[in-house]
Design an enzyme around this catalytic site. Structure first.
Site: not given
Ligand code: MN
Ligand code: MN
Length: 295
Positions: A133, A164, A263, A266, A272, A282, A286
């Protein structure tokens, strides 16, 4: 039985207030000695994408690699040819939690566009990977409909069982303890890459190539005290937990050892995350690796 007990206590406090505050009663001059469970009193069900749509997913089915699936229980970007979501995003507060038992009714997601392959409850059978899940069953216990939505196969990835059932499960449980403490969470998780090691060894795909086994499984959690206007309440001091785990049965059972920055996730995914949060906030949250408690 921690949750049911706490919810009963919350109800008891509410009931006692209703009784003591009814007309013809003198308003109490002293606050109750036990703090009310603000978690239950103020928690709401909020938009799953309140902090952003990480990949700009839309319901244009021509974009089969980034197709937005939006349900009352969660939102996701689905990838037709991987047979899995890219990411799933959901709001978690005590308003989502009830006493509905786990339904275990794995089913294809018939909301996907006509003609797309629907991964089925047996697509993972014998593979050595769990039907993992993304939005967990235990985060959606308010009704049978809510819990059943988590068993749609569009909400699953092939996940190494020890990932999991141990590492991932312990983080999911920890998230619900944060909710019990009066918080609401925004959770985004996803996977990328190709090839993982389950209980039968390494594999790159299942179901005759129609489901990709991801190499990495990540999750980002934003923790806010219960309230409203959530995106604007994220500050540089807000706790943000980010982890990135290998989809490998030999991983550590300790989720805290996989903490990283938003970061970094990302950079690895091209998304983003938390895009509805101000850029200045952010840039701080981040770049920070969480060092808070893990249980
Ligand atoms: Mn971001
Ligand atoms: Mn809220």
């Amino acid at each position: 039985m921690y949750r049911p007990l706490s919810r009963v206590l919350g109800l008891a406090l509410l009931t006692s207030c209703v009784v003591s505050c009814s007309k013809n009663e003198v308003a109490p001059t002293v606050a109750p000695t036990a703090a009310p469970r603000t978690a239950d009193a103020t928690a709401t069900r909020d938009s799953h994408l309140a902090l952003g749509n990480p990949s700009g997913a839309t319901t244009n089915s021509a974009n089969y690699w980034n197709y937005l699936v939006s349900k009352p229980q969660y939102a996701m970007s689905y990838h037709r040819d991987r047979g899995t979501p890219n990411w799933v995003s959901w709001h978690l507060s005590s308003a989502w939690l009830g006493s509905t038992p786990r339904q275990d009714n794995f089913a294809p997601d018939n909301s996907l566009p006509t003609g797309w392959y629907r991964v089925s409850s047996t697509s993972y059978t014998g593979s050595g990977f769990d039907r993992g899940h993304q939005c967990p069953s235990a985060d959606r216990t308010g009704s049978v409909a809510d819990n059943s939505a988590t068993f749609l196969m569009s909400n699953m990835i092939p996940q190494a069982p020890n990932n999991n059932q141990r590492t991932w499960a312990s983080l999911e449980n920890y998230c619900r303890t944060l909710v019990d403490a009066g918080n609401e969470l925004y959770i985004i998780c996803g996977s990328y890459g190709k090839g993982g090691t389950g209980s039968n060894g390494y594999a790159t795909t299942l179901d005759a190539g129609r489901v990709t086994v991801p190499a990495r499984v990540w999750k980002v959690i934003v923790v806010l005290p219960n309230g409203s206007g959530d995106a604007t309440r994220v500050t540089t001091g807000t706790r943000v937990i980010a982890i990135n785990t290998p989809n490998d049965n030999s991983l550590s059972t300790t989720w805290g050892s996989y903490r990283t920055t938003v970061d970094a996730i990302e950079s690895a995914t091209g998304y983003d995350l938390l895009s509805a949060v101000s850029a200045s906030v952010q840039s701080v949250v981040e770049a920070r690796v969480d060092s808070g408690p893990t249980s």
